[in-house]
Enzyme design. Sequence first.
Site, PDB file in Angstrom:
ATOM      1  N   SER A   7      -5.159  92.247  23.866  1.00 50.68           N
ATOM      2  CA  SER A   7      -4.800  92.761  22.543  1.00 50.68           C
ATOM      3  C   SER A   7      -4.617  94.274  22.595  1.00 50.68           C
ATOM      4  O   SER A   7      -5.558  95.026  22.868  1.00 50.68           O
ATOM      5  CB  SER A   7      -5.874  92.418  21.516  1.00 50.68           C
ATOM      6  OG  SER A   7      -5.653  93.198  20.346  1.00 50.68           O
ATOM      7  N   HIS A  32      -0.604  90.734  23.489  1.00 53.68           N
ATOM      8  CA  HIS A  32      -0.997  90.333  22.127  1.00 53.68           C
ATOM      9  C   HIS A  32      -0.879  91.524  21.181  1.00 53.68           C
ATOM     10  O   HIS A  32      -1.485  92.569  21.399  1.00 53.68           O
ATOM     11  CB  HIS A  32      -2.433  89.820  22.166  1.00 53.68           C
ATOM     12  CG  HIS A  32      -2.912  89.175  20.902  1.00 53.68           C
ATOM     13  ND1 HIS A  32      -2.635  87.859  20.578  1.00 53.68           N
ATOM     14  CD2 HIS A  32      -3.657  89.663  19.871  1.00 53.68           C
ATOM     15  CE1 HIS A  32      -3.201  87.560  19.413  1.00 53.68           C
ATOM     16  NE2 HIS A  32      -3.823  88.634  18.960  1.00 53.68           N
ATOM     17  N   ASP A  34      -1.365  92.720  17.295  1.00 52.11           N
ATOM     18  CA  ASP A  34      -2.039  92.378  16.049  1.00 52.11           C
ATOM     19  C   ASP A  34      -1.452  93.153  14.885  1.00 52.11           C
ATOM     20  O   ASP A  34      -1.704  94.351  14.741  1.00 52.11           O
ATOM     21  CB  ASP A  34      -3.535  92.714  16.172  1.00 52.11           C
ATOM     22  CG  ASP A  34      -4.267  91.720  17.055  1.00 52.11           C
ATOM     23  OD1 ASP A  34      -4.211  90.514  16.754  1.00 52.11           O
ATOM     24  OD2 ASP A  34      -4.884  92.154  18.046  1.00 52.11           O
ATOM     25  N   MET A  36      -1.416  93.886  11.012  1.00 52.50           N
ATOM     26  CA  MET A  36      -2.310  93.744   9.850  1.00 52.50           C
ATOM     27  C   MET A  36      -1.749  94.521   8.676  1.00 52.50           C
ATOM     28  O   MET A  36      -1.311  95.664   8.841  1.00 52.50           O
ATOM     29  CB  MET A  36      -3.694  94.301  10.186  1.00 52.50           C
ATOM     30  CG  MET A  36      -4.328  93.677  11.406  1.00 52.50           C
ATOM     31  SD  MET A  36      -5.961  94.405  11.689  1.00 52.50           S
ATOM     32  CE  MET A  36      -6.400  93.600  13.232  1.00 52.50           C
ATOM     33  N   HIS A  65       0.685  88.357  16.569  1.00 57.30           N
ATOM     34  CA  HIS A  65      -0.291  87.739  15.659  1.00 57.30           C
ATOM     35  C   HIS A  65      -0.169  88.405  14.294  1.00 57.30           C
ATOM     36  O   HIS A  65      -0.605  89.541  14.115  1.00 57.30           O
ATOM     37  CB  HIS A  65      -1.692  87.938  16.275  1.00 57.30           C
ATOM     38  CG  HIS A  65      -2.814  87.372  15.474  1.00 57.30           C
ATOM     39  ND1 HIS A  65      -4.132  87.661  15.752  1.00 57.30           N
ATOM     40  CD2 HIS A  65      -2.837  86.533  14.396  1.00 57.30           C
ATOM     41  CE1 HIS A  65      -4.919  87.022  14.885  1.00 57.30           C
ATOM     42  NE2 HIS A  65      -4.158  86.340  14.055  1.00 57.30           N
ATOM     43  N   MET A  67      -1.234  89.024  10.817  1.00 54.33           N
ATOM     44  CA  MET A  67      -2.306  88.919   9.816  1.00 54.33           C
ATOM     45  C   MET A  67      -1.778  89.563   8.549  1.00 54.33           C
ATOM     46  O   MET A  67      -2.237  90.621   8.115  1.00 54.33           O
ATOM     47  CB  MET A  67      -3.576  89.601  10.348  1.00 54.33           C
ATOM     48  CG  MET A  67      -4.259  88.765  11.429  1.00 54.33           C
ATOM     49  SD  MET A  67      -5.436  89.719  12.395  1.00 54.33           S
ATOM     50  CE  MET A  67      -4.317  90.407  13.610  1.00 54.33           C
ATOM     51  N   MET A 136      -9.334  81.638  15.552  1.00 52.95           N
ATOM     52  CA  MET A 136     -10.000  82.943  15.458  1.00 52.95           C
ATOM     53  C   MET A 136     -11.494  82.761  15.695  1.00 52.95           C
ATOM     54  O   MET A 136     -12.136  81.944  15.042  1.00 52.95           O
ATOM     55  CB  MET A 136      -9.771  83.570  14.079  1.00 52.95           C
ATOM     56  CG  MET A 136      -8.381  84.127  13.847  1.00 52.95           C
ATOM     57  SD  MET A 136      -7.833  85.344  15.076  1.00 52.95           S
ATOM     58  CE  MET A 136      -9.068  86.643  14.901  1.00 52.95           C
ATOM     59  N   GLY A 143     -10.959  94.783  15.850  1.00 52.61           N
ATOM     60  CA  GLY A 143     -11.351  94.523  17.224  1.00 52.61           C
ATOM     61  C   GLY A 143     -12.825  94.853  17.402  1.00 52.61           C
ATOM     62  O   GLY A 143     -13.464  95.426  16.511  1.00 52.61           O
ATOM     63  N   GLY A 144     -13.355  94.464  18.546  1.00 55.86           N
ATOM     64  CA  GLY A 144     -14.713  94.869  18.899  1.00 55.86           C
ATOM     65  C   GLY A 144     -15.840  94.140  18.187  1.00 55.86           C
ATOM     66  O   GLY A 144     -16.967  94.618  18.173  1.00 55.86           O
ATOM     67  N   ASP A 174      -9.265  84.089  19.981  1.00 58.44           N
ATOM     68  CA  ASP A 174      -9.068  85.525  19.734  1.00 58.44           C
ATOM     69  C   ASP A 174     -10.263  86.100  18.995  1.00 58.44           C
ATOM     70  O   ASP A 174     -10.555  85.709  17.872  1.00 58.44           O
ATOM     71  CB  ASP A 174      -7.782  85.703  18.903  1.00 58.44           C
ATOM     72  CG  ASP A 174      -7.450  87.153  18.608  1.00 58.44           C
ATOM     73  OD1 ASP A 174      -8.113  88.055  19.135  1.00 58.44           O
ATOM     74  OD2 ASP A 174      -6.490  87.365  17.835  1.00 58.44           O
ATOM     75  N   GLY A 196      -9.320  92.245  23.609  1.00 54.86           N
ATOM     76  CA  GLY A 196      -8.949  93.634  23.354  1.00 54.86           C
ATOM     77  C   GLY A 196      -9.919  94.574  24.034  1.00 54.86           C
ATOM     78  O   GLY A 196      -9.654  95.097  25.125  1.00 54.86           O
TER      79      GLY A 196
HETATM   80  C1  DX5 Z   1      -8.760  90.712  15.317  1.00 56.96           C
HETATM   81  C2  DX5 Z   1      -7.580  90.610  16.239  1.00 56.96           C
HETATM   82  C3  DX5 Z   1      -7.949  90.503  17.663  1.00 56.96           C
HETATM   83  C4  DX5 Z   1      -8.718  91.672  18.193  1.00 56.96           C
HETATM   84  C5  DX5 Z   1      -9.450  91.254  19.427  1.00 56.96           C
HETATM   85  O1  DX5 Z   1      -8.347  90.572  14.005  1.00 56.96           O
HETATM   86  O2  DX5 Z   1      -6.810  89.470  15.920  1.00 56.96           O
HETATM   87  O3  DX5 Z   1      -6.805  90.257  18.461  1.00 56.96           O
HETATM   88  O4  DX5 Z   1      -7.938  92.785  18.458  1.00 56.96           O
HETATM   89  O5  DX5 Z   1     -10.239  92.326  19.846  1.00 56.96           O
HETATM   90  P1  DX5 Z   1     -11.583  92.093  20.629  1.00 56.96           P
HETATM   91  O6  DX5 Z   1     -11.263  91.382  21.894  1.00 56.96           O
HETATM   92  O7  DX5 Z   1     -12.067  93.484  20.841  1.00 56.96           O
HETATM   93  O8  DX5 Z   1     -12.504  91.278  19.748  1.00 56.96           O
HETATM   94 ZN    ZN Z   2      -5.184  88.869  17.357  1.00 58.53          ZN
END
Ligand code: DX5
Ligand code: ZN
Length: 214
Positions: A7, A32, A34, A36, A65, A67, A136, A143-144, A174, A196
């Site tokens: 990601s 990937h 993301d 948002m 992805h 969102m 999910m 992330g994180g 994910d 990510g």
């Molecule tokens: C969260 C995203 C993920 C995220 C994953 O909403 O869809 O793709 O970036 O990040 P990690 O691996 O750090 O959880």
């Molecule tokens: Zn994602």
Amino acid sequence: MIKVSPSMLACDFTKYGAEIEKITKAGAEYVHLDVMDGVFVPNISFGIPVVQAARKATDAILDVHLMITEPERYIKQFSDAGADIIVFHYEATNNHQEIIDEIHSLGKKAGMSIKPATPAFVLEPFMSSLDLVLVMSVEPGFGGQKLIPETLEKVSKVKEMRQLLGADFEIEIDGGITVDNAHLAIEAGVDVIVAGSAVFKAENPAAVIASFKE
Ligand code: DX5
Ligand code: ZN
């Protein structure tokens, strides 16, 4: 063989092109991205120009992805921007089949994602036309975060349904995947791991990608 889709949300955006090159050279099959919108999720990341820039930087498969609420408004634009797989959220729309059909009519692969609280059975009517199901393993938006263990059972459930229906989509997970817990996701039945922080915050991202594949 497990595929890896790092990601880019966790990358160093001052070196975006080089970061993409780093992960694809290390064997990542997908990139990937993301997207948002600050409405479907409480965070804003990036949109169409950043997908276009990834398209310029690599020939690798772009796993986008979305969102975003009412993703049907933007499918064509993300396709034109260079997305290869367009993943939208079950919870974000009422027009699921229409979106899948539009993605396919644009020559792209269609994915549907469910949030941690959404049960697997909602996917059933669409399974035969999907190319990918994204489970999910954290609340989407950031992330994180830490993986929610109950979501692993949902992965197994989706895998079971896939077999019963004779469908052939990939199962992607994910959120919160690390070197230490990736084996749990693999045992549960995933085909594609999104990661990510585990990749980009590591000293040796290539070793992390390789360890997911072992
Ligand atoms: C969260 C995203 C993920 C995220 C994953 O909403 O869809 O793709 O970036 O990040 P990690 O691996 O750090 O959880
Ligand atoms: Zn994602």
